[in-house]
Each structure stands twice: as C-alpha cells, then as structure tokens.
Design a protein around this motif. Structure first.
Motif, PDB file in Angstrom:
ATOM      1  N   ALA A  37       0.849  -1.293  -0.032  1.00 56.23           N
ATOM      2  CA  ALA A  37       0.145   0.059   0.050  1.00 56.23           C
ATOM      3  C   ALA A  37       0.825   1.356   0.035  1.00 56.23           C
ATOM      4  O   ALA A  37       0.426   2.351  -0.725  1.00 56.23           O
ATOM      5  CB  ALA A  37      -0.865  -0.072   1.226  1.00 56.23           C
ATOM      6  N   ARG A  40       2.021   1.856  -3.533  1.00 56.50           N
ATOM      7  CA  ARG A  40       1.178   2.154  -4.299  1.00 56.50           C
ATOM      8  C   ARG A  40       1.257   3.987  -4.152  1.00 56.50           C
ATOM      9  O   ARG A  40       0.918   4.391  -5.200  1.00 56.50           O
ATOM     10  CB  ARG A  40       0.148   1.615  -4.275  1.00 56.50           C
ATOM     11  N   ALA A  41       1.096   4.084  -2.978  1.00 52.13           N
ATOM     12  CA  ALA A  41       0.959   5.633  -2.780  1.00 52.13           C
ATOM     13  C   ALA A  41       2.177   6.381  -3.225  1.00 52.13           C
ATOM     14  O   ALA A  41       1.906   7.388  -3.991  1.00 52.13           O
ATOM     15  CB  ALA A  41       0.945   5.912  -1.223  1.00 52.13           C
ATOM     16  N   SER A 113      -9.679   8.221  -2.459  1.00 45.51           N
ATOM     17  CA  SER A 113      -9.121   7.174  -3.091  1.00 45.51           C
ATOM     18  C   SER A 113      -7.390   7.074  -2.939  1.00 45.51           C
ATOM     19  O   SER A 113      -6.817   8.162  -2.363  1.00 45.51           O
ATOM     20  CB  SER A 113      -9.395   7.562  -4.772  1.00 45.51           C
ATOM     21  N   GLU A 114      -6.942   5.755  -3.184  1.00 49.38           N
ATOM     22  CA  GLU A 114      -5.606   5.769  -2.829  1.00 49.38           C
ATOM     23  C   GLU A 114      -4.771   6.711  -3.822  1.00 49.38           C
ATOM     24  O   GLU A 114      -3.731   7.056  -3.221  1.00 49.38           O
ATOM     25  CB  GLU A 114      -5.281   4.434  -3.054  1.00 49.38           C
ATOM     26  N   GLY A 118      -3.816   7.707  -0.568  1.00 48.60           N
ATOM     27  CA  GLY A 118      -2.922   6.632  -0.046  1.00 48.60           C
ATOM     28  C   GLY A 118      -3.846   5.707   0.842  1.00 48.60           C
ATOM     29  O   GLY A 118      -4.959   5.606   0.644  1.00 48.60           O
ATOM     30  N   HIS A 119      -3.219   4.836   1.474  1.00 47.46           N
ATOM     31  CA  HIS A 119      -3.796   3.649   1.883  1.00 47.46           C
ATOM     32  C   HIS A 119      -4.773   4.189   3.260  1.00 47.46           C
ATOM     33  O   HIS A 119      -4.626   5.223   4.025  1.00 47.46           O
ATOM     34  CB  HIS A 119      -2.739   3.160   2.607  1.00 47.46           C
ATOM     35  N   ASN A 120      -5.998   3.738   3.037  1.00 43.04           N
ATOM     36  CA  ASN A 120      -7.096   4.017   4.173  1.00 43.04           C
ATOM     37  C   ASN A 120      -8.173   3.024   4.189  1.00 43.04           C
ATOM     38  O   ASN A 120      -8.084   2.095   3.255  1.00 43.04           O
ATOM     39  CB  ASN A 120      -7.604   5.338   3.886  1.00 43.04           C
ATOM     40  N   ALA A 123     -10.901   2.824   1.213  1.00 39.45           N
ATOM     41  CA  ALA A 123     -10.445   2.131  -0.231  1.00 39.45           C
ATOM     42  C   ALA A 123     -10.283   0.738   0.093  1.00 39.45           C
ATOM     43  O   ALA A 123     -10.509  -0.197  -0.914  1.00 39.45           O
ATOM     44  CB  ALA A 123      -9.289   2.923  -0.610  1.00 39.45           C
ATOM     45  N   HIS A 139      -1.374   3.953   7.608  1.00 36.42           N
ATOM     46  CA  HIS A 139      -1.765   5.083   6.764  1.00 36.42           C
ATOM     47  C   HIS A 139      -0.419   5.577   6.334  1.00 36.42           C
ATOM     48  O   HIS A 139       0.581   5.633   6.679  1.00 36.42           O
ATOM     49  CB  HIS A 139      -2.581   6.221   7.554  1.00 36.42           C
TER      50      HIS A 139
END
Length: 587
Positions: A37, A40-41, A113-114, A118-120, A123, A139
């Motif tokens: 994650a 990806r961010a 949205s990621e 980012g991660h949450n 999502a 996060h």
C-alpha cells in the motif's frame, strides 16, 4: 490485507514507515500488504505531508445512495462521541458524500481514493468487499498517524455491486481490535442496505404498475426495463430481436444514470420519445420514462412492427410464404432487406419451414444455379464457375462434403460479395471447416420460425395448401374443433408436414361439409401429450375410448357399459387432457 483479523504491532510499524519514507531498508516482519500500500501511494505521487492541493470533490447533489443513507446515518450519529469521532459515508470511488463529527485529519479530505491520499480503510473495504480497519502508521499520510478507522462496504441489494462504505474514524486506539466503532459501522451499513432494498422494491412496483397499464391491450408489444430487470409481454417476445432488447437496455441504463435521451433533451416522467433501433429491427419504439419520488425508476417501451410488403404470388408453389404472424413477417422482412444488398445470405431453419421457397423468392428473376448437397455427396464446388451475376442457391449445407466446404470458404475469402444463398438445417454439431463457413455467413443470416411458433398462420396456410376443388364439389373447409387440433399440434415436419396432411385429407374425402377432427391422423387428433400416464391410467383410458367407439361416441351409453356415472366419465376424459378427441362427436 489490513483487517481486524491481522493486527500489526504499531510501534515497529511506525519505525518501518519512517525508514520507508527516507528510502532506507525495511526491517523484517513488516506486513507485505502494508508495504504494498505504501508503494502504491509513492507510485501515485501522494505526498505524506499533503504538500500541494488535494482534489476536493463536492458532495454529489443527486446520489441515490446519499438519499437512502442520510436518514439512517442522521439517527446513528448522536451515538458517536462527535468531538473525537467521525461518521463518514463514501461512494464507490470513494468520495465523501456525507460526514458528521470530527476526527484528526478529516477537515478537508473529500476524496479518499488511494491515488489521492494513499492507504485508508474506505479504499481497502471497497477493494476487499468486507470490513476493513487501518490504524495509525498503516496510513501513508502524516495527518492520519494518530487515527484509527473502520469501514464497512455497502452492497446493492439486487446486484451485489459495491456502492460505497460507511466509515467510523477516531483517535488512535492501539491494541483495540476490533475497532470500538466496528459494531456501529456494521449496524449502520445493514440499515442503509435495508433502506436501499425497500426503495428498490418501491421503484420496481412503480415500474410494474406502468408496465401493466401499457400491456392492458393483449396484442401490444411492451417491454419494461430499469437496467437490472426486464418485463416482456408475449407480443414483444415475438417482435423484439436480441439487438432491439440490447438497445432498450442501453437506453434504460442511460436514463437511470441521469444521462440525456437520444435526442439530447431531458425527458420527464410520462413524456414519450423515440430512440434509434438497428436498421433490421423490423419495428419502431416509443419510450415512456417512469419516475418514483422524483428519481428514475425505469422505462416502458411500446414496440410497433413496421409494415411488411406482401409477398407476391409466384407460379411455383408459394404456400410456405403465406403468414401474417409477427415471427414470420419479421423473418421475411429481414431476409428481403438483406437480399437487396450484395453478399451471401444464410437461411436457417428446421426441415420443412420453407427455406428453399423463401430463397427462390429472394432470387426471383435472376435464374439462379441450384445445387443440393443432399442429392450428391460431392458437388465439385471447387470447379463451379459463377457466370456474371448469376447467383448460386446451395441447399442443405449441413450435408456438404469437406472439399466443397473448403471451396466455399476460399470463395468467400476471395469474393466476400459473392451472390450466394445457402440453406442450413441445424442438427449434429458442425465440424471446424463447416463452422467457419457458418461463422462467415452469420452476419447475414435469417432464421425461419418453426410452424409451432406461429400457429396463428395455420388457417391461412390451409387455404393456400388446399388443392383446387373438383368441379361440382365444395372447397375444403374445417370445423373449429379440427382447426384447434391443427393449431395445437407441434408439427415436427413444419409446413411440409402440414401440406402432406392437407393432400391426404383431400384425397380421402368422401363427403361434403367441413373436415372434422375425427378425419385427422391420430397424432394430430389426440393433441399434444400432457403428463405421462401411469400403466393403470393408460389401461383405464383405453377402456373408456373403446367403450366410446363401440357406442358411437355416446357418452351416456359408454358410461353405463363401463358401470360408472356419466359425470365420472366426463371427469376422466378431462383428466386425460382432451384425449377423447379421438372419438367422433355425438351426432
């Protein structure tokens, strides 16, 4: 993935996040899903300190999810510690549609949205379709390092599609698994889905009422659609091709999503309009939108068949072209339209449906070259020459030898506009070479309906098939009982079988007057079989029929001979689904 079932240790995770952000190697034991994650961010270009504007989307004004969820969430919100927790509704993107209360870092973030933050948990819940929790350093953003959040996905009651999430965010609660707000989030999601289900049923009821009003006229072709469900009247089932229904489905989905109609204007409930259908649809359509409580509930479409030009009478037997039923008119119109443009044509149908006669009608005046694969195992089509514009009529393609199929495939590869009409009777699965030929011809094909699919044409066919009356003799006519038997027969041989029956009845006729049901062959006279009878029932039925024959169809005498009441005899005959039609009616 980060869920309540797999809680990571937050202190080591905080240290690992700092090393990740500074580009240093990560320690062992960091959950792979969390690292993925974070990566990806970073790939999306998210800045942990939110340096630069986050695209902030306003609350959608017209959201069915928000309309259904707002009353539920408004009742639940007071149960939160609104000074330290937030209750949030997102859509499927996930954008924030509604929120109450307050939690760290939720002041300006409207797009969860990621790609943006980012991660949450919202999502993650949308991706996994189940409850998800994200705590503190899991996060990517700095502002959420002291936030714990739990999200529950919201599923559409009819389709199971993910519509959004209910999220509860609060201050960091290390070691709290599950999240203290998990039960409340689950209860809120369940209540919202129940509200969605109730609203869907009410909207479906409104659409059903509109359909029933439009379909009160039995012969009217009516289709009602809402993008998920479809109601089709009997007349519409015969008239509408799959391409027509797909066009209507697209229109219903566009209406439900709030898009404009085909002419670019907004249509209100009850205001009719038309849409474009495929050129070979054979019908036009009038669309009436249906609304419920101000929102689109679906569309009601009324189909009207295009007039079909009468098929001209030919010197050759043309009885198989007779018929006014919708399936038959649609097939003839489609074949006629295709024959007006260059290219091959495939005519498909069961044996005896009139494929060859229709093909000859389409080729009328063009002196076709006719070859029949049923008459010769090999036709030598490789050496066949098409002289000028002279077309080829190929009958019984299902019996073609392999060399001939290959020759046709080569011909169509070289001359895709070749003037060729092929008749094909489905049966055993075709081989690869023949299947390739059928696939090539499929774009220009017409399927003739079986006679059992157009019983309303039988009376007209009987007139066309009847031989000319002998001088001094009345024309061939039929009693209503005989006509009903003919219309109920399944006709496995289709029009060809009906023609043989008419000729046989005419040749065996000994007296004037209409043809009675008793003069028909046994399979036609008995009518279609119902359920299978037991051996006892078969024996009982045989005894009743024999008694009726002995007593000339007199049911009272037959009942007396059998030792049963007349009412019992009538009941037995009804139970056998009209098999007493074998008996000549009483004079």
């Amino acid at each position: 993935m980060t869920t309540a079932e797999h809680p990571p240790a937050l202190a080591p995770l905080r240290h690992a996040r700092e090393r990740f952000l500074t580009g240093r190697p990560l320690p062992d034991g960091v959950p792979e899903d969390v690292v993925a994650a974070w990566r990806r961010a970073r790939f999306f270009g998210v800045r942990p300190d939110l340096d630069g504007p986050v695209r902030e989307s306003a609350h959608p004004v017209d959201s069915p999810l928000l309309e259904a969820a707002r009353p539920v969430l408004t009742r639940i919100a007071p149960a939160l510690d609104t000074g330290r927790s937030a209750l949030v509704l997102t859509d499927e993107r996930p954008r924030v549609l509604w929120s109450a209360g307050s939690a760290p870092g939720d002041d300006t973030l409207r797009d969860l949205s990621e790609r943006e933050v980012g991660h949450n948990s919202a999502a993650l819940a949308l991706r996994t379709r189940r409850r998800a929790e994200v705590h503190g350093p899991e996060h990517f953003l700095d502002v959420w390092q002291d936030v714990s959040a739990v999200s529950v996905p919201l599923l559409a009651p009819e389709t199971g599609e993910v519509l959004g999430t209910v999220t509860i965010a609060s201050g960091l609660c290390p070691g709290c698994r599950p999240h203290p707000g998990a039960a409340l989030a689950e209860a809120a999601a369940t209540a919202v889905e129940a509200e969605l289900r109730a609203r869907a049923r009410t909207a479906e009821r409104a659409l059903l009422d509109a359909y029933e009003r439009a379909a009160r006229v039995r012969e009217r072709a009516v289709v009602a659609l809402d993008g998920r469900n479809r109601l089709v009247s009997e007349a519409a089932a015969h008239l509408a091709s799959p391409q027509v229904l797909e066009a209507l489905e697209r229109s219903a989905r566009a209406w439900g999503s709030g898009e404009r109609s085909g002419d670019g204007s907004e249509k209100g409930s009850g205001q009719s309009y038309g849409i474009s259908l495929p050129d070979d649809a054979g019908c036009g359509v009038e669309i009436t939108p249906v609304r419920h409580e101000g929102r689109p509930a679906g569309l009601v479409a009324v189909l009207e068949p295009h007039p079909v030009q009468a098929v001209p009478t030919l010197p050759r037997p043309a009885s198989t072209l007779v018929g006014g039923s919708v399936p038959w008119r649609h097939a003839v119109a489609r074949a006629t339209a295709s024959a007006r443009t260059p290219g091959p044509l495939l005519v498909v149908g069961e044996r005896g449906t009139g494929k060859t006669t229709l093909a000859l009608e389409l080729l009328d005046g063009r002196a076709p070259s006719v070859v029949d694969a049923a008459e010769s195992p090999e036709l030598g089509l490789r050496d066949h020459a098409w002289a000028g514009d002279r077309p080829l009529l190929l009958r019984h393609a299902e019996r073609l030898a392999q060399p001939d199929v290959a020759a046709l495939n080569s011909l169509l590869d070289e001359r895709p506009e070749a003037f060729l009409v092929v008749t094909y009777t489905p049966g055993t699965p075709p081989g690869p070479c023949l299947q390739r030929l059928l696939d090539t011809l499929a774009a220009r094909s017409v399927t003739l309906p079986a006679l059992r699919e157009r019983p309303e044409d039988i009376r007209e066919l009987l007139l066309a098939l009847a031989p000319g009356p002998v001088p001094g003799s009345p024309p061939l006519t039929w009693t209503l009982d005989a006509l009903r038997a003919l219309e109920q027969h399944p006709w496995p041989g289709n029009v060809t079988e009906l023609a043989h029956l008419v000729r046989a009845v005419a040749s065996q006729r000994r007296a004037g007057g209409p043809v009675r049901r008793s003069a028909l062959p046994d399979p036609v006279r008995e009518g279609p079989a119902g359920r299978n009878l037991s051996p006892m029932e078969l024996a009982e039925r045989a005894a009743i029929l024999e008694a009726l024959r002995r007593h000339g169809g007199n049911k009272a005498r037959a009942a007396t001979a059998l030792g049963i009441a007349r009412a019992t005899l009538y009941r037995k005959l009804r139970e056998y689904q009209g098999r007493d039609a074998l008996i000549t009616p009483e004079p």
